[in-house]
Design a protein around this motif. Structure first.
Motif: not given
Length: 613
Positions: A567-582
């Motif tokens: 499943i593809r995430m919409p965008e890479h979010y750098g240091a804040l990526s954990p907030i999206l990936h959870v």
């Protein structure tokens, strides 16, 4: 965990007691009960079902009174059966409810048995009821004061006596309790509760009782005493606060469960948590924060459960961005081990409720070791944790009803990222350009989260396959390893599937032995510096016939193949990526639990607010 409501009034108070229990249901419980003074006697109704069923029994039994106490119990001592449910009686004279754990209950039980008391339950609570009865000599307030001097452990209690029918006495030590003062319209009614939410809509005049307080409520009046340094009880003043407890979160709206609702509330919760943050400044965390941040040279994070994983994520931020050494400790372990204190440590506690017993105890332990600089990341501004810490950042997740934390976790991460930036700024590691870039990314989080939530239909398809499994592995690397841990926790909490998480590089050191075609392996795959290493770990799983389920950033070039589901995430979010990936991990746990037919919002054996050790 465990809810208490008590009241005295000229009017029938039972509807308020039951409503209070309903407001506290989100904490989790195994049984519930109400006791009242009616027709010159003590009466009680108890149930191992939900509060709604308790209400039906109350209606059938015709229970009504102006004096009563009520309780929801999460079993510790004794199975969740009716005879262990609160309230407990002693000699038909004393009725009592209790949150917490009495550590010397066995010694007290033996003493009371020798005095002729017969025990009907396996609980530590019944000991307190008999002890109060044994010490009672016409004044319940005095009897409770004398009783608590014998108790070791944590407790919040509410008790009334058949011989003083318009009086309820409460006491607290290590477990929260509040006093609610009635309005003129209530005719002088007064209330006790373990949470202000229990009294939402009843009164907004709240007194937060402090450690060691004993309170006596009667119609139109109350008294509070506390022990002095000589162990004598003296009257003490306590501030009356106006607290608007919110109940709107109890409305499900179009959602099937509270957990699903709370997952979808995360864009709003993050936006609210960041509201008013125009720039990075230590004063976001309270007056005097700049001086504290200048003095400290390391960070110690204390937390439990999901909050521990948010702290574990923050360790990566604090060390890489703020360049400050950081350790993260499980609170229940830290308080009982020998450690090396450093007075220049910033002690950070993390708690959704602000009442987590182990974290509060760990905080006090850290202070006792000579570490005075304390800060909390907490969702409840009026909680004990906020009162105990010198500095605080209040997240604004709103009430979280589902036992499995979702929006509280992501807002904790937001608060911890702000703390990282503030410390980096004070330490000279945050330029104006970097600050602007980080703030821009944080302000975009709500929109980014909405895009992630749009992945729900794809996650539902995966959940159908997961629902037939009994085991799962979760993998992450670096900053996303704690997110894998959180994903595994969510799955086991609500679907009852055994799930473990590992740093992906640890596969070959043991967990790879578990990989078969029946073992789904969930992987968090952001496009970061560890991506190529992670891809090698994925190949290790595929070579053993494992089934990979990968949440991958769009530019990782990880594509669907035999045994590899993406499943593809919409965008890479750098240091804040954990907030999206959870978030997709939350959705996966939720929809798997729904497919398995479990009680999503109230999983077995668990409680929302863990106020016992």
């Amino acid at each position: 965990m465990c809810g208490i409501v008590g009241a005295v009034s000229h009017h029938n108070i039972v509807p308020v007691l039951v409503q209070g229990l309903q407001r506290l249901e989100y904490r989790g419980y195994d049984s519930c009960g109400v006791a009242v003074y009616q027709d010159g006697e003590l009466r009680r109704t108890r149930s191992t079902a939900r509060v709604a069923e308790l209400q039906q029994q109350i209606d059938t039994d015709g229970v009504a009174s102006g004096t009563g106490i009520a309780h929801t119990r999460w079993a510790t001592h004794g199975a969740p059966v009716v005879h262990n449910a609160h309230p407990h009686f002693s000699s038909g004279k004393i009725a009592l409810v209790h949150n917490g754990i009495i550590e010397n209950h066995e010694q007290l039980r033996d003493e009371l048995k020798a005095k002729g008391y017969a025990f009907e339950s396996q609980t530590d609570t019944e000991v307190i009821a008999h002890l109060v009865h044994h010490l009672y000599d016409g004044d319940l307030f005095d009897a409770v004061q004398r009783a608590v001097l014998r108790l070791k452990g944590a407790y919040a209690i509410a008790v009334f006596c058949r011989d003083e029918p318009h009086r309820v006495v409460g006491a607290r030590e290590g477990s929260p309790m509040i006093l609610g003062l009635g309005t003129e319209a209530s005719g002088g009614a007064n209330y006790l509760a373990s949470d202000a939410m229990a009294l939402a809509g009843v009164t907004d005049r709240i007194v937060y009782l402090e450690e060691g307080d004993v309170v006596d409520i009667q119609i139109g009046k109350h008294w509070i005493v506390a022990r002095d340094e000589h162990g004598q009880f003296r009257p003490v003043p306590r501030e009356v606060r106006i607290v608007q407890a919110h109940t709107g979160a109890a409305e499900l709206g179009p959602y099937r469960h509270y957990m699903q609702k709370e997952i979808f509330e995360q864009p709003r919760a993050i936006a609210d948590t960041l509201e008013g943050v125009a720039g990075i400044t230590p004063e976001l965390f309270g007056d005097g924060a700049y001086k504290v941040f200048k003095e400290v040279n390391r960070v110690l994070i204390l937390a439990c459960g999901t909050s521990y994983y948010s702290g574990s994520t923050a360790k990566y931020w604090l060390e890489s961005i703020a360049k400050i050494p950081t350790s993260v400790e499980i609170a229940s372990e830290y308080r009982y081990r020998d450690s090396v204190p450093d007075p220049r440590t910033l002690v950070v506690t993390i708690s959704q409720s602000g009442e987590t017993a182990d974290t509060l105890a760990a905080l006090k332990h850290a202070r006792a070791l000579g570490m005075p600089h304390t800060l909390t990341i907490c969702n409840v501004a009026t909680s004990a944790m906020v009162r105990e810490c010198k500095l605080a950042y209040i997240t604004r997740a709103g009430v979280e009803v589902g036992v499995a934390s979702t929006k509280a976790f992501t807002t904790q991460l937001a608060g911890l990222f702000l703390l990282t930036l503030a410390l980096a700024q004070v330490r000279g590691h945050l330029s104006d350009v970097q600050e602007a870039a980080h703030l821009k990314a944080m302000r975009h989080l709500p929109a980014a989260l909405q895009a992630v939530l749009a992945l729900e239909p794809q996650v539902v398809a995966w959940a159908e396959a997961f629902a037939r499994k009994e085991n799962a592995l979760f993998l992450g690397r670096g900053l996303h390893y704690p997110i894998a841990l959180e994903g595994a926790l969510k799955l086991k909490e609500i679907s009852y599937i055994h799930a473990e998480a590992y740093p992906a590089g640890e596969l070959k050191h043991g967990p790879l032995a578990l990989v078969t075609s029946e073992m789904p392996v969930v992987t968090v795959a952001p496009n970061d510096a560890l991506l190529e290493k992670l891809k090698s770990n994925l190949q290790e799983v595929r070579a053993r016939g494992g089934q990979l389920y990968v949440f991958a950033d769009a530019d990782t070039r990880i594509t669907n193949a035999e045994g590899l589901h993406v499943i593809r995430m919409p965008e890479h979010y750098g240091a804040l990526s954990p907030i999206l990936h959870v978030v997709p991990l939350q959705l996966l746990a939720y929809h798997t639990a729904v497919a398995r037919g479990t009680d999503v919002d109230k999983p077995r054996n668990l409680a929302k607010s863990v106020t016992v050790e």
